[in-house]
Design an enzyme around this catalytic site. Structure first.
Site, PDB file in Angstrom:
ATOM      1  N   SER A  99      -3.474  10.000  18.468  1.00 44.50           N
ATOM      2  CA  SER A  99      -2.204   9.931  17.739  1.00 44.50           C
ATOM      3  C   SER A  99      -1.232  10.943  18.321  1.00 44.50           C
ATOM      4  O   SER A  99      -1.433  12.163  18.205  1.00 44.50           O
ATOM      5  CB  SER A  99      -2.436  10.218  16.249  1.00 44.50           C
ATOM      6  N   HIS A 102      -1.459   5.947  20.025  1.00 42.16           N
ATOM      7  CA  HIS A 102      -1.058   5.596  18.661  1.00 42.16           C
ATOM      8  C   HIS A 102       0.225   6.334  18.285  1.00 42.16           C
ATOM      9  O   HIS A 102       0.322   7.554  18.418  1.00 42.16           O
ATOM     10  CB  HIS A 102      -2.175   5.964  17.682  1.00 42.16           C
ATOM     11  N   ASP A 147       2.906   6.990  15.186  1.00 44.24           N
ATOM     12  CA  ASP A 147       3.187   6.910  13.749  1.00 44.24           C
ATOM     13  C   ASP A 147       4.690   6.950  13.524  1.00 44.24           C
ATOM     14  O   ASP A 147       5.345   7.959  13.814  1.00 44.24           O
ATOM     15  CB  ASP A 147       2.523   8.071  13.006  1.00 44.24           C
ATOM     16  N   MET A 175       7.521   7.020  10.806  1.00 41.66           N
ATOM     17  CA  MET A 175       7.707   7.323   9.383  1.00 41.66           C
ATOM     18  C   MET A 175       9.184   7.448   9.057  1.00 41.66           C
ATOM     19  O   MET A 175       9.948   8.024   9.838  1.00 41.66           O
ATOM     20  CB  MET A 175       6.988   8.631   9.029  1.00 41.66           C
ATOM     21  N   HIS A 212       2.490   2.069  14.557  1.00 40.00           N
ATOM     22  CA  HIS A 212       2.174   1.953  13.127  1.00 40.00           C
ATOM     23  C   HIS A 212       3.453   2.212  12.330  1.00 40.00           C
ATOM     24  O   HIS A 212       3.951   3.343  12.273  1.00 40.00           O
ATOM     25  CB  HIS A 212       1.087   2.975  12.784  1.00 40.00           C
ATOM     26  N   MET A 225       5.321   2.868   9.209  1.00 40.91           N
ATOM     27  CA  MET A 225       5.247   3.328   7.816  1.00 40.91           C
ATOM     28  C   MET A 225       6.673   3.371   7.281  1.00 40.91           C
ATOM     29  O   MET A 225       7.286   4.428   7.149  1.00 40.91           O
ATOM     30  CB  MET A 225       4.563   4.699   7.749  1.00 40.91           C
ATOM     31  N   MET A 246      -6.316   3.039   6.322  1.00 40.67           N
ATOM     32  CA  MET A 246      -6.036   4.467   6.279  1.00 40.67           C
ATOM     33  C   MET A 246      -7.162   5.196   5.548  1.00 40.67           C
ATOM     34  O   MET A 246      -7.543   4.815   4.436  1.00 40.67           O
ATOM     35  CB  MET A 246      -4.702   4.729   5.570  1.00 40.67           C
ATOM     36  N   GLY A 278       1.364  10.085   5.936  1.00 42.76           N
ATOM     37  CA  GLY A 278       2.536  10.938   5.833  1.00 42.76           C
ATOM     38  C   GLY A 278       2.427  12.217   6.634  1.00 42.76           C
ATOM     39  O   GLY A 278       3.410  12.705   7.166  1.00 42.76           O
ATOM     40  N   PHE A 279       1.213  12.749   6.749  1.00 40.75           N
ATOM     41  CA  PHE A 279       1.022  14.003   7.467  1.00 40.75           C
ATOM     42  C   PHE A 279      -0.292  14.000   8.231  1.00 40.75           C
ATOM     43  O   PHE A 279      -1.267  13.389   7.790  1.00 40.75           O
ATOM     44  CB  PHE A 279       1.026  15.192   6.491  1.00 40.75           C
ATOM     45  N   GLY A 280      -0.322  14.695   9.356  1.00 41.45           N
ATOM     46  CA  GLY A 280      -1.541  14.852  10.113  1.00 41.45           C
ATOM     47  C   GLY A 280      -2.389  15.983   9.540  1.00 41.45           C
ATOM     48  O   GLY A 280      -1.918  16.793   8.741  1.00 41.45           O
ATOM     49  N   ASP A 329      -7.606   5.289  10.603  1.00 42.01           N
ATOM     50  CA  ASP A 329      -6.724   6.414  10.926  1.00 42.01           C
ATOM     51  C   ASP A 329      -6.757   7.409   9.779  1.00 42.01           C
ATOM     52  O   ASP A 329      -6.491   7.051   8.635  1.00 42.01           O
ATOM     53  CB  ASP A 329      -5.299   5.893  11.150  1.00 42.01           C
ATOM     54  N   GLY A 338      -6.033  12.387  15.862  1.00 46.16           N
ATOM     55  CA  GLY A 338      -4.911  13.224  16.251  1.00 46.16           C
ATOM     56  C   GLY A 338      -5.305  14.656  16.519  1.00 46.16           C
ATOM     57  O   GLY A 338      -5.506  15.069  17.660  1.00 46.16           O
TER      58      GLY A 338
END
Length: 220
Positions: free
Chosen positions: A9, A34, A36, A38, A67, A69, A138, A143-145, A176, A198
């Site tokens: 990620s 990957h 993300d 957002m 991905h 979101m 998921m 929202g956060f790593g 993920d 990630g």
């Protein structure tokens, strides 16, 4: 495809040195990259848009797994595909007509996936599995790593895998969230074959060793 695909990620990478990060993680054995996306509404964080994807595409040789979101993914499917996405997943929770959305993604010649949050059931997609290339489950709330792996989601992966076997579907399960060399075996045994990781990769000083640890953990 390989028995397992590792998708680092990029959100956990050093964005001040992104070109080098992409080069290093691909050289280390990444199968996918990957991304993300957002919007600060569907999830409480804001990342980057199509332009950011196009910049990453300049340097990435591996397929881009994008991905979305977003509250309104249908409005952004084409811009992200134009930017270089090879796989696009949209959230079941944010799509009014999920099959229509998936059909539009596939019409553009890229792989279409459905993303599902930990508390969301996958039953609504049971009868449209022919429209889906992969399901992204998921294992944290998005929202956060760096979040902790939610153990209870493993049962959901197992149930979805049984359903795919029942329908003889070529659909692949992706996971993920909170994946490391300990949690990966749990999702692998449950049926996942695309693994997003990630922090475990990018916070390691040796990306190659980190990716090898993930693969070896599935061979024990």
């Amino acid at each position: 495809m390989k028995d397992i695909l590792i998708a680092p990620s990029i959100l956990s990478a050093d964005f001040g040195n992104l070109k080098e990060e992409i080069y290093k993680v691909e050289l280390a054995g990444a199968d996918l990259i990957h991304l993300d996306i957002m919007d600060g509404h569907f999830v409480p964080n804001l990342t980057f848009g199509p332009y950011g994807v196009s910049c990453i595409k300049k340097y990435a040789k591996k397929p881009l797994d994008v991905h979305l979101m977003l509250d309104n993914p249908d409005e952004f499917i084409h811009p992200f595909i134009d930017a270089g996405a090879d796989m696009v997943s949209v959230h079941l929770e944010s799509c009014k007509h999920i099959q229509r959305t998936l059909t539009e993604i596939k019409r553009r010649g890229v792989k279409a996936g459905v993303a599902i949050n930990p508390a969301t059931s996958f039953e609504p997609i049971e009868y449209i599995l022919e429209s889906i290339d992969f399901v992204l489950i998921m294992t944290v709330n998005p929202g956060f790593g760096g979040q902790s792996f939610i153990e209870g989601v493993v049962k959901k992966i197992e149930r979805l895998n049984k359903l795919l076997i029942k329908y003889k579907s070529p659909c692949v399960i992706e996971v993920d969230g909170g994946i490391d060399d300990k949690t990966i075996r749990k999702v692998y045994d449950a049926g996942a074959r695309i693994i997003v990781a990630g922090n475990f990769i990018f916070k390691n000083t040796n990306y190659k060793k980190a990716i090898e640890k993930l693969r070896k953990a599935c061979q024990k």
